[in-house]
Design a protein around this motif. Structure first.
Motif: not given
Length: 315
Positions: A128-145
């Protein structure tokens, strides 16, 4: 969205995930195809590289050196560890990727559907956060975690693998030699990568993912990697990149994955939400910083020689 539409999408996602989660080769191809369609999901490029390496590690187990070092049962347990871990990650991650793809297609966030696929509360919030912000790096880190936490309880701790693999002497020797590595393959360039020490440590596995991501953010390494994966079809054998090396380990190159292993049938289990049991360390989501790194190809080849020599002595 009506219940009928929701039911249809759940069925589609389930079937598609199962169809692409057959073996190491199908998973690698699925990650790569997805990255080509949705390059903003950087994690899928990392997953492509890591999945290729999982294939290399599994086919390595059929080499003479490993057969001398490890008994048949030990090699089978190691294979099952790699296979189960990567199958589990794909089972969790691919539905997320498809829901995002469908959200783009319908131009509305469909992430509530992820509840039906046992996706963690943490990851649903991140989408949901990525959809709103398009923060690619944060989503990448979140998926790794997320994915490293997904395999932590069922595969690393409190499982048959902990006793039968990680506490056995042969695995410890491989661990001490730092033979486990994720190589970022290239055709006519030196390979970068990360040596994996103490695979059983959650923090170290997450750090490994972050380091791979940092390397792939380098324009030169990125270009070489993408050129490689677009040119060389995944086979699961190190011959994929070994063919481009001046010094070849021809006697220590396995056959392609599908010539060595049958399809493994897995029984899925209800995954408990790891994010409800423990929180997320702030350092895990700290933005990446580019650090100095060098090719590890020569080091890796030296360690292969050490392992080969150990295998020769271990008669």
């Amino acid at each position: 969205m009506s219940k009928l539409q929701q039911s249809f999408l759940i069925h589609y996602i389930t079937k598609s995930t199962t169809a692409h989660n057959i073996d190491n080769i199908s998973r690698t191809k699925a990650y790569q195809t997805y990255y080509e369609k949705h390059p903003e999901i950087v994690w899928t490029l990392i997953a492509t590289v890591v999945s290729r390496n999982a294939g290399y590690n599994m086919t390595d187990l059929t080499l003479p050196t490993y057969k001398k070092m490890l008994g048949r049962e030990e090699r089978e347990y190691l294979f099952q560890t790699y296979e189960r871990a990567n199958w589990t990650i794909f089972s969790d991650a691919y539905p997320q990727l498809l829901v995002y793809e469908l959200s783009k297609e319908f131009q509305t966030p469909l992430f509530p559907l992820l509840v039906h696929f046992q996706v963690s509360r943490f990851m649903i919030k991140e989408w949901h956060y990525f959809w709103k912000t398009n923060d690619k790096e944060r989503l990448m880190l979140a998926l790794i975690i997320n994915e490293q936490n997904v395999i932590e309880h069922p595969l690393i701790t409190k499982s048959k693998y902990e006793k039968e693999v990680f506490h056995r002497l042969p695995y410890r020797i491989i661990n001490v030699l730092w033979m486990n590595a994720v190589l970022i393959p290239a055709m006519h360039q030196s390979s970068y990568g990360v040596f994996i020490h103490h695979f059983t440590s959650l923090n170290r596995r997450i750090k490994t993912g972050r380091r791979i991501a940092t390397m792939l953010s380098d324009p030169k390494i990125y270009k070489n990697t993408v050129d490689f994966i677009r040119t060389i079809k995944p086979t699961g054998s190190r011959f994929e990149y070994e063919r481009f090396r001046k010094r070849k380990f021809t006697s220590e190159i396995s056959q392609p994955y599908r010539q060595l292993y049958p399809i493994v049938q897995h029984q899925d289990t209800i995954r408990k939400d790891w994010s409800k049991r423990k929180g997320v360390h702030k350092k895990w989501l700290t933005p990446l910083t580019v650090s100095q790194y060098s090719p590890i190809e020569n080091q890796f080849n030296f360690k292969r020689k050490l392992l080969y020599l150990y295998g020769k002595l271990h008669i």
